[in-house]
Motif scaffolding. Sequence first.
Motif, PDB file in Angstrom:
ATOM      1  N   ASP A 206       0.831  -1.203   0.000  1.00  0.00           N
ATOM      2  CA  ASP A 206       0.000   0.000   0.000  1.00  0.00           C
ATOM      3  C   ASP A 206       0.866   1.254   0.000  1.00  0.00           C
ATOM      4  O   ASP A 206       1.993   1.259   0.483  1.00  0.00           O
ATOM      5  N   ASP A 211      -3.275   5.424   1.919  1.00  0.00           N
ATOM      6  CA  ASP A 211      -3.991   4.583   2.874  1.00  0.00           C
ATOM      7  C   ASP A 211      -4.559   5.421   4.020  1.00  0.00           C
ATOM      8  O   ASP A 211      -5.699   5.203   4.457  1.00  0.00           O
ATOM      9  N   ILE A 212      -3.778   6.379   4.507  1.00  0.00           N
ATOM     10  CA  ILE A 212      -4.262   7.259   5.580  1.00  0.00           C
ATOM     11  C   ILE A 212      -5.476   8.052   5.115  1.00  0.00           C
ATOM     12  O   ILE A 212      -6.475   8.189   5.842  1.00  0.00           O
ATOM     13  N   LYS A 214      -7.516   7.201   2.608  1.00  0.00           N
ATOM     14  CA  LYS A 214      -8.598   6.256   2.334  1.00  0.00           C
ATOM     15  C   LYS A 214      -9.366   5.923   3.600  1.00  0.00           C
ATOM     16  O   LYS A 214     -10.599   5.755   3.577  1.00  0.00           O
ATOM     17  N   LYS A 215      -8.668   5.845   4.723  1.00  0.00           N
ATOM     18  CA  LYS A 215      -9.317   5.503   5.990  1.00  0.00           C
ATOM     19  C   LYS A 215      -9.879   6.720   6.709  1.00  0.00           C
ATOM     20  O   LYS A 215     -10.385   6.604   7.824  1.00  0.00           O
ATOM     21  N   GLY A 216      -9.753   7.890   6.091  1.00  0.00           N
ATOM     22  CA  GLY A 216     -10.315   9.103   6.683  1.00  0.00           C
ATOM     23  C   GLY A 216      -9.568   9.584   7.908  1.00  0.00           C
ATOM     24  O   GLY A 216     -10.160  10.204   8.797  1.00  0.00           O
ATOM     25  N   ASN A 217      -8.257   9.325   7.957  1.00  0.00           N
ATOM     26  CA  ASN A 217      -7.473   9.624   9.153  1.00  0.00           C
ATOM     27  C   ASN A 217      -6.518  10.811   8.986  1.00  0.00           C
ATOM     28  O   ASN A 217      -5.546  10.933   9.738  1.00  0.00           O
ATOM     29  N   GLN A 275      -2.579   2.544  12.687  1.00  0.00           N
ATOM     30  CA  GLN A 275      -4.003   2.438  12.369  1.00  0.00           C
ATOM     31  C   GLN A 275      -4.510   1.010  12.591  1.00  0.00           C
ATOM     32  O   GLN A 275      -5.654   0.803  13.007  1.00  0.00           O
ATOM     33  N   GLU A 276      -3.660   0.023  12.294  1.00  0.00           N
ATOM     34  CA  GLU A 276      -4.018  -1.383  12.500  1.00  0.00           C
ATOM     35  C   GLU A 276      -3.767  -1.806  13.948  1.00  0.00           C
ATOM     36  O   GLU A 276      -4.554  -2.548  14.524  1.00  0.00           O
ATOM     37  N   GLU A 279      -6.377  -0.870  16.554  1.00  0.00           N
ATOM     38  CA  GLU A 279      -7.644  -1.580  16.379  1.00  0.00           C
ATOM     39  C   GLU A 279      -7.570  -3.006  16.904  1.00  0.00           C
ATOM     40  O   GLU A 279      -8.545  -3.754  16.820  1.00  0.00           O
TER      41      GLU A 279
END
Length: 368
Positions: A206, A211-212, A214-217, A275-276, A279
């Motif tokens: 990625d 990616d950041i 895409k995840k809205g972060n 981010q992972e 979670e």
Amino acid sequence: MLTKFTVQNFRRFEKAITFDWKAANYEFNSECIKSTYVKTALVYGKNGTGKTNLAWAIFDIVAHITDNNSRFLPSKNYLNENSELDNATFEYSFLFDKTKIDYSYQKNSDAELISEVLKIDDMEYIKYNIGSPFKCLFKGTERLNKNIDKDNKISALKYIYNNSNLDKRNNQNKAFSQFMSFINGMLLFRTLFDSLSYVGYKNGSDNIYKDILKKGNLKDFEKFLNDCEIECQLEETLNDGEPTIGFKIKDKTIPIYLIGSTGTKSLALFYFWWQEIKEGKISLLFIDEFDSSYHFKLSRQIVKRLKEIDCQVVLTTHNTTLLDNDLIRPDCGFIINGTEITSLHNSTKKDIRLAHNIEKMYRSGSFE
């Protein structure tokens, strides 16, 4: 969680070297401990003492148990050049709830699996030698074909897990499933610039900044950098028509990868995985030379952040200022010297207390 690991005849390690996560009885920094084992481990070692080889050794299991990314694991010079042994040996001990799992295997110079054994509470449940039928005692596998094509180097564990419908109401089946899930959740990476070279957890490459976004972060990433004392305002921008993240400077937005410092890019990589991690998707996180581009104050901040998460963490470093009772504990700090890895607690006969300066003790030779 992983409680003990031993490797022999793999790259740097000619003789067996053991990493034992068993905790001691200190009453401070209890968040570094889980179920009487070390949850957050800091491994200190000079250059060439085996920190990276230790990471590769622990994560060797990813290559034959999972389909996750393993292309950054070494395949050349796999065995120790001084050894007369034909195979490398890997031994793992895990604890899931109150069930103990021991898994050991051997690989040859081409990093190909030769044999493996899995025990649950000291009883042998799987035994496999390449080219011979495997033994399996799990309920639900009675009719499973026990012959694997000898040209297929697949692990019997992987074969059984992928081709059986194991009833998890059975304690042994449940523990085996927890073991396989743990291996699939392992992640190894190095915080060097913004390079996405990693082992385990998933596959693919990625783009960190996409990616950041895409995840809205985006705003959370901005807050993360500011919390790390990198004062900035971030904004989405384009690079060759592709979305990316940039620093907003007056009326311009310049992509981070163009003007960001080495430390900032390293933090971007850490945040990508954070981010992972936050979670709860990672079982074992190993960051090799985690603070190679960080100011010492930032290094401490990252350790504090990782102490708060539930997953098991191993960090390697050259930074002796992190050997600090205010940050970790003597049983959570380890020293590797090329032939052994030992906790500070087990490296001295002195009674270490909270008020002791363990960095000063280290520098004075108390842990030799």
